[in-house]
Design a protein around this motif. Structure first.
Motif, mmCIF file in Angstrom:
data_model
loop_
_atom_site.group_PDB
_atom_site.id
_atom_site.type_symbol
_atom_site.label_atom_id
_atom_site.label_comp_id
_atom_site.label_asym_id
_atom_site.label_seq_id
_atom_site.Cartn_x
_atom_site.Cartn_y
_atom_site.Cartn_z
ATOM 1 N N LEU A 39 0.854 -1.182 0.000
ATOM 2 C CA LEU A 39 0.000 0.000 0.000
ATOM 3 C C LEU A 39 0.892 1.233 0.000
ATOM 4 C CD1 LEU A 39 -2.694 -0.993 2.653
ATOM 5 C CD2 LEU A 39 -2.820 -1.270 0.173
ATOM 6 N N GLU A 40 0.330 2.367 -0.359
ATOM 7 C CA GLU A 40 1.069 3.620 -0.275
ATOM 8 C C GLU A 40 0.211 4.665 0.418
ATOM 9 O OE1 GLU A 40 2.006 4.493 -4.364
ATOM 10 O OE2 GLU A 40 0.169 5.662 -4.649
ATOM 11 N N THR A 41 0.856 5.700 0.915
ATOM 12 C CA THR A 41 0.135 6.765 1.619
ATOM 13 C C THR A 41 0.115 8.074 0.841
ATOM 14 O OG1 THR A 41 2.146 7.315 2.850
ATOM 15 C CG2 THR A 41 0.611 5.776 3.896
ATOM 16 N N ALA A 42 1.014 8.240 -0.116
ATOM 17 C CA ALA A 42 1.060 9.475 -0.895
ATOM 18 C C ALA A 42 -0.099 9.508 -1.885
ATOM 19 C CB ALA A 42 2.389 9.574 -1.642
ATOM 20 N N ALA A 43 -0.733 10.667 -2.004
ATOM 21 C CA ALA A 43 -1.819 10.832 -2.975
ATOM 22 C C ALA A 43 -1.230 11.131 -4.347
ATOM 23 C CB ALA A 43 -2.741 11.957 -2.544
ATOM 24 N N PRO A 44 -1.627 10.401 -5.373
ATOM 25 C CA PRO A 44 -1.076 10.637 -6.709
ATOM 26 C C PRO A 44 -1.647 11.914 -7.324
ATOM 27 C CG PRO A 44 -2.796 8.998 -6.835
ATOM 28 C CD PRO A 44 -2.616 9.308 -5.370
ATOM 29 N N ALA A 45 -1.022 12.351 -8.394
ATOM 30 C CA ALA A 45 -1.499 13.508 -9.161
ATOM 31 C C ALA A 45 -1.721 13.032 -10.596
ATOM 32 C CB ALA A 45 -0.503 14.645 -9.106
ATOM 33 N N PRO A 46 -2.845 12.394 -10.863
ATOM 34 C CA PRO A 46 -3.055 11.809 -12.201
ATOM 35 C C PRO A 46 -3.233 12.869 -13.273
ATOM 36 C CG PRO A 46 -5.072 11.693 -10.917
ATOM 37 C CD PRO A 46 -4.008 12.208 -9.989
ATOM 38 N N ASP A 47 -2.908 12.503 -14.497
ATOM 39 C CA ASP A 47 -3.215 13.366 -15.634
ATOM 40 C C ASP A 47 -4.722 13.483 -15.779
ATOM 41 O OD1 ASP A 47 -0.522 13.619 -16.191
ATOM 42 O OD2 ASP A 47 -0.516 11.943 -17.626
ATOM 43 N N GLU A 48 -5.177 14.635 -16.218
ATOM 44 C CA GLU A 48 -6.610 14.865 -16.414
ATOM 45 C C GLU A 48 -7.178 13.868 -17.419
ATOM 46 O OE1 GLU A 48 -10.113 17.595 -15.883
ATOM 47 O OE2 GLU A 48 -8.227 17.314 -14.803
ATOM 48 N N GLY A 49 -8.296 13.256 -17.065
ATOM 49 C CA GLY A 49 -8.956 12.339 -17.966
ATOM 50 C C GLY A 49 -9.847 13.054 -18.955
ATOM 51 N N ASP A 50 -10.511 12.275 -19.819
ATOM 52 C CA ASP A 50 -11.388 12.881 -20.829
ATOM 53 C C ASP A 50 -12.822 12.359 -20.767
ATOM 54 O OD1 ASP A 50 -11.368 10.332 -21.980
ATOM 55 O OD2 ASP A 50 -10.051 10.877 -23.636
ATOM 56 N N PHE A 51 -13.174 11.654 -19.693
ATOM 57 C CA PHE A 51 -14.490 11.025 -19.638
ATOM 58 C C PHE A 51 -15.603 12.063 -19.574
ATOM 59 C CE2 PHE A 51 -17.952 9.056 -17.031
ATOM 60 C CZ PHE A 51 -18.385 8.171 -17.998
ATOM 61 N N GLU A 52 -16.571 11.918 -20.464
ATOM 62 C CA GLU A 52 -17.750 12.803 -20.509
ATOM 63 C C GLU A 52 -18.996 11.957 -20.275
ATOM 64 O OE1 GLU A 52 -17.942 15.989 -20.752
ATOM 65 O OE2 GLU A 52 -15.894 16.555 -21.356
ATOM 66 N N PRO A 53 -19.584 12.027 -19.090
ATOM 67 C CA PRO A 53 -20.733 11.167 -18.792
ATOM 68 C C PRO A 53 -21.979 11.557 -19.563
ATOM 69 C CG PRO A 53 -20.378 12.734 -17.007
ATOM 70 C CD PRO A 53 -19.226 12.902 -17.958
ATOM 71 N N LYS A 54 -22.691 10.540 -20.035
ATOM 72 C CA LYS A 54 -23.978 10.737 -20.694
ATOM 73 C C LYS A 54 -24.960 9.735 -20.101
ATOM 74 C CE LYS A 54 -22.267 12.419 -25.131
ATOM 75 N NZ LYS A 54 -20.850 12.348 -25.160
ATOM 76 N N PRO A 55 -26.141 10.188 -19.694
ATOM 77 C CA PRO A 55 -27.100 9.264 -19.067
ATOM 78 C C PRO A 55 -27.509 8.157 -20.022
ATOM 79 C CG PRO A 55 -28.142 11.365 -19.586
ATOM 80 C CD PRO A 55 -26.682 11.547 -19.814
ATOM 81 N N GLY A 56 -27.611 6.948 -19.474
ATOM 82 C CA GLY A 56 -27.969 5.797 -20.282
ATOM 83 C C GLY A 56 -29.260 5.151 -19.825
#
Length: 282
Positions: free
Chosen positions: A136-153
């Motif tokens: 396990l790790e304790t440091a919080a990552p800094a992820p690259d911005e994603g591109d997910f655009e939610p659309k209701p299904g």
């Protein structure tokens, strides 16, 4: 595609060329405030140790909007949900694995929301954090911005749709049996169930280790409760969290199901809606 992944399978994928985005959704329903105890703090649990690279997601703030007439965990604003997922690094073209502290309810809520809004590849870590044998790790990552655009299904029920499905198909109540029967109701205005709903506690979909029962056993269980190829299936619970876990169990069994997100917290808040009590659906 399977809706769940084992810890050993996840370890292999994390070491591979296309590792999934990891979301830590530790949360639990707590009556601690009423008991004078401090509430569960998922963020603190995350900070104390999480899967390498996992990003914390707050169920109450990011997977639901504020409680009110639509229930205790109504659907989040999709713009805000999408922004939260992108901050966590979620992209449409990259797989996602979600986990929680082992109960599976919160992870299933994240799984259901991502699937309902169009993400094509999201799974739940079967057994949650306790199943993980790696570091396990304790440091919080800094992820690259994603591109997910939610659309209701599809696969979303409102109160009227849930009532209709209880008559025309099968509507499972994922809460504990005593709440379904109306013996006790520790949270909502009144105990009981939606008339016609069938008691199917989601806790009976897992074994003692918190992992889901084999798909064949789950299919047999739901068939014995009335699910069949020619009947539509829906699920509700208290506020659309444990119900998502039952929808996940149904998916493992190969049975598509809709979720009534408002669930009993929305249904019971309106005194004009009928309430059934006792062990029988009607």
């Amino acid at each position: 595609m399977n809706a769940i992944i084992s810890a050993s399978e996840l370890a292999g994928e994390l070491a591979g060329p296309r590792p999934p985005v990891l979301l830590d959704v530790r949360w639990q329903l707590s009556l601690a405030k009423a008991a004078g105890e401090p509430p569960f703090d998922g963020r603190a649990e995350y900070a104390a140790g999480h899967l390498p690279g996992a990003v914390y997601v707050d169920l109450d703030a990011e997977l639901a909007s504020a409680p009110g007439e639509r229930g205790r965990h109504p659907l989040p604003d999709l713009g805000e949900f999408g922004a939260a997922m992108r901050r966590a690094g979620v992209s449409a073209g990259r797989p996602v694995v979600v986990y929680d502290g082992g109960q599976g309810w919160a992870a299933a809520r994240a799984w259901w929301l991502l699937r309902w809004t169009g993400h094509p590849d999201v799974r739940v870590l079967d057994g949650g954090l306790p199943s993980w044998e790696g570091d396990l790790e304790t440091a919080a990552p800094a992820p690259d911005e994603g591109d997910f655009e939610p659309k209701p299904g599809e696969g979303l029920l409102d109160a009227d749709g849930a009532a209709a499905l209880a008559r025309s198909g099968v509507l499972f109540d994922a809460r504990a049996g005593e709440r379904y029967r109306g013996d006790v109701e520790p949270i909502d205005r009144v105990g009981g169930h939606i008339p016609g709903a069938v008691s199917a506690p989601t806790t009976e979909n897992v074994g003692p280790d918190g992992r889901f029962l084999p798909a064949e056993e789950l299919a047999e269980r739901f068939a014995s409760l009335g699910a069949s190829d020619d009947r539509e299936v829906g699920v509700y619970c208290g506020s659309g969290v444990s119900g998502a876990h039952e929808v996940l169990a149904l998916a493992v069994a190969g049975i598509p199901a809709a979720l009534y997100v408002g669930s009993w917290s929305e249904w019971s808040a309106d005194p004009s809606r009928p309430v059934a009590v006792g062990p029988d659906p009607q």
